[in-house]
Design a protein around this motif. Structure first.
Motif, PDB file in Angstrom:
ATOM      1  N   LEU A  44       0.827  -1.209   0.000  1.00  0.00           N
ATOM      2  CA  LEU A  44       0.000   0.000   0.000  1.00  0.00           C
ATOM      3  C   LEU A  44       0.859   1.256   0.000  1.00  0.00           C
ATOM      4  N   GLY A  45       2.120   1.075  -0.288  1.00  0.00           N
ATOM      5  CA  GLY A  45       3.010   2.214  -0.473  1.00  0.00           C
ATOM      6  C   GLY A  45       3.484   2.817   0.837  1.00  0.00           C
ATOM      7  N   TYR A  46       4.177   3.939   0.702  1.00  0.00           N
ATOM      8  CA  TYR A  46       4.825   4.570   1.850  1.00  0.00           C
ATOM      9  C   TYR A  46       3.995   5.692   2.451  1.00  0.00           C
ATOM     10  N   SER A  47       2.826   5.945   1.877  1.00  0.00           N
ATOM     11  CA  SER A  47       1.960   7.005   2.421  1.00  0.00           C
ATOM     12  C   SER A  47       0.587   6.425   2.776  1.00  0.00           C
ATOM     13  N   GLY A 238       1.127  -6.909   6.592  1.00  0.00           N
ATOM     14  CA  GLY A 238       1.288  -5.856   7.601  1.00  0.00           C
ATOM     15  C   GLY A 238       1.744  -4.527   7.033  1.00  0.00           C
ATOM     16  N   ASN A 239       1.968  -4.448   5.728  1.00  0.00           N
ATOM     17  CA  ASN A 239       2.500  -3.238   5.073  1.00  0.00           C
ATOM     18  C   ASN A 239       3.645  -2.619   5.889  1.00  0.00           C
ATOM     19  N   GLY A 240       4.567  -3.474   6.331  1.00  0.00           N
ATOM     20  CA  GLY A 240       5.747  -2.956   7.038  1.00  0.00           C
ATOM     21  C   GLY A 240       5.839  -3.432   8.473  1.00  0.00           C
ATOM     22  N   LEU A 279      -6.164  -4.807   5.160  1.00  0.00           N
ATOM     23  CA  LEU A 279      -7.240  -5.625   4.579  1.00  0.00           C
ATOM     24  C   LEU A 279      -8.506  -4.805   4.355  1.00  0.00           C
ATOM     25  N   THR A 280      -8.710  -3.788   5.166  1.00  0.00           N
ATOM     26  CA  THR A 280      -9.849  -2.901   4.951  1.00  0.00           C
ATOM     27  C   THR A 280      -9.701  -2.186   3.608  1.00  0.00           C
ATOM     28  N   SER A 281      -8.488  -1.692   3.340  1.00  0.00           N
ATOM     29  CA  SER A 281      -8.250  -1.007   2.054  1.00  0.00           C
ATOM     30  C   SER A 281      -8.339  -1.967   0.876  1.00  0.00           C
ATOM     31  N   LEU A 282      -7.741  -3.131   1.071  1.00  0.00           N
ATOM     32  CA  LEU A 282      -7.655  -4.100  -0.022  1.00  0.00           C
ATOM     33  C   LEU A 282      -9.024  -4.606  -0.466  1.00  0.00           C
ATOM     34  N   LEU A 360       1.115  -1.870  -4.841  1.00  0.00           N
ATOM     35  CA  LEU A 360      -0.147  -2.049  -5.574  1.00  0.00           C
ATOM     36  C   LEU A 360      -0.846  -0.714  -5.833  1.00  0.00           C
ATOM     37  N   VAL A 361      -0.457   0.309  -5.096  1.00  0.00           N
ATOM     38  CA  VAL A 361      -1.104   1.619  -5.255  1.00  0.00           C
ATOM     39  C   VAL A 361      -0.434   2.459  -6.344  1.00  0.00           C
ATOM     40  N   ILE A 362       0.502   1.879  -7.039  1.00  0.00           N
ATOM     41  CA  ILE A 362       1.215   2.606  -8.102  1.00  0.00           C
ATOM     42  C   ILE A 362       0.228   3.018  -9.208  1.00  0.00           C
TER      43      ILE A 362
END
Ligand SMILES: Cc1ncc(COP(=O)(O)O)c(C=O)c1O
Length: 378
Positions: A44-47, A238-240, A279-282, A360-362
């Motif tokens: 989900l990227g760095y932001s 865990g996106n990090g 998972l909420t975003s995905l 994936l947010v690219i």
């Protein structure tokens, strides 16, 4: 002078200070477009504001409790992963630990049976997962390994059929061999694996790299209609934050009765706060459909810009997991360092593949920017 073991070899001499969107910034001020996601983690990227806020709030409220107490966040995260209550979840802290849990429960379900794994698969560095990792460079020097692991060649139906015997109790595999060279499973091979599941051989699908939206589905097995007995996940979950999960079909859940397995940190509130946000975003409207659309775009770009080059042997992908196989494997290191010099981070896989695992947010524009750099280099 270093105080660190040198097991990672000489590290790339870049010190990153921060990340934004799909870019990393070094202390020199140089900006890098990241096609690695920290090896498939920062999906989900760095932001990822929702994740950052959830983790910050959880640090303030309660970072850790032990698994002696109820943990509602584990229930919430598990609910996202268990396909409408078809599976039960165990939380660990990494991919290899998720696979250890899978191998342990498989041993309980099929006592004394053999577990079949595939050449060039990768399942982790702990003893069980390493014993399932049929790569000499990973296993070398660590014998005796865990007994009762056998091997066959991935995507080779004849090899699989001749390796399965009456002693085979489970088969562990990836839907796309990631570390091994970005090799997606073929439909024929998938069908053969399913036929063995009908003969009561457990299918353990390692989704550590392919899962959590990477291929445009929650888990990549969905593309092939598998109903795995056991699934493992980690990396992007865990996106990090370090999170791993092992899911097992309800009918086998009782094999992990009280005391059979555990972890101090596994599923702690901090990790679960992050996983819940991921998972909420995905699972929000259109997220996965957009990943699939961007993956089609990337594939078209790679085919149009790179496929005809004499330096490129093959292009493979499933979703936003792509590999560019080089004609000359001696060029691999050069390609990676030239890309870095031009502000693009890419990975290697196997001995001759440039691996792309962008967040994936690219955007499509950012994907095209990266492919343009590769076009100039290759
Ligand atoms: C398919 C697969 N399984 C397991 C692992 C091991 O995960 P970890 O490094 O989190 O232990 C990896 C890591 O690259 C992987 O790609």
């Amino acid at each position: 002078m270093t105080h660190l073991l040198q097991n990672y070899g000489t590290r790339i001499p870049i010190k990153f200070t921060h990340g934004k969107d799909v870019y990393l910034y070094a202390e020199t001020g140089k900006k890098y477009l990241d096609f690695t996601s920290g090896i498939g983690v920062m999906n989900l990227g760095y932001s990822f504001t929702a994740g950052k806020n959830a983790v910050k709030a959880q640090v303030d409220a309660l970072a850790h409790i032990s698994n002696l107490y109820e943990n509602p966040l584990q229930e919430e995260v598990a609910a996202f992963l268990t396909y409408g209550d078809k599976y039960k979840a165990f939380f660990a802290n990494s991919g290899t630990e998720a696979n250890e849990a899978a191998l342990k429960i498989a041993r309980l379900i099929r006592p004394n049976a053999e577990i079949l794994a595939f050449v060039d698969g990768f399942h982790g560095r702990t003893f069980g997962a390493m014993s399932a990792t049929m790569q000499e460079k990973i296993q070398n020097g660590f014998a005796p390994l865990v007994p009762n692991f056998t091997k066959a060649i991935f995507n080779d139906v004849a090899s699989l059929k001749s390796a399965v015997t009456a002693k085979t109790g489970a088969i562990i595999f990836e839907i796309v061999q990631g570390e091994g060279g970005v090799t997606p499973i073929t439909a024929e091979f998938a069908a053969t694996l399913k036929s063995f599941q009908e003969q009561d051989i457990l299918l353990i699908i390692d989704e550590v790299q392919t899962g959590i939206g990477r291929t445009g589905k929650l888990f990549a097995f969905e593309h092939f209609g598998f109903v795995p007995d056991i699934v493992t996940s980690a990396k992007g979950l865990g996106n990090g934050l370090p999170v791993g999960a092992m899911l097992v079909k309800n009918e086998f859940a009782a094999y992990f009765s009280a005391g059979k397995h555990g972890s101090t940190f596994g599923g702690n509130p901090l990790a679960m706060a992050s996983a819940k946000a991921v998972l909420t975003s995905l699972t929000a409207d259109n997220f996965l459909a957009e990943v699939a659309d961007k993956a089609d775009f990337l594939r078209t770009e790679l085919d149009e810009k790179l496929a005809t080059k004499s330096s490129v042997k093959a292009i493979r992908n499933l979703g936003l997991m792509a590999g560019i196989q080089l004609a000359d494997e001696s060029q691999l290191g050069q390609v990676l360092s030239k890309a870095r010099a031009q502000g693009l981070l890419v990975l290697s896989a196997g001995h001759d593949v440039v691996r792309l695992l962008p967040p994936l947010v690219i955007s499509k524009t950012q994907l095209a920017d990266g492919v343009k750099i590769l076009e100039e280099i290759l």
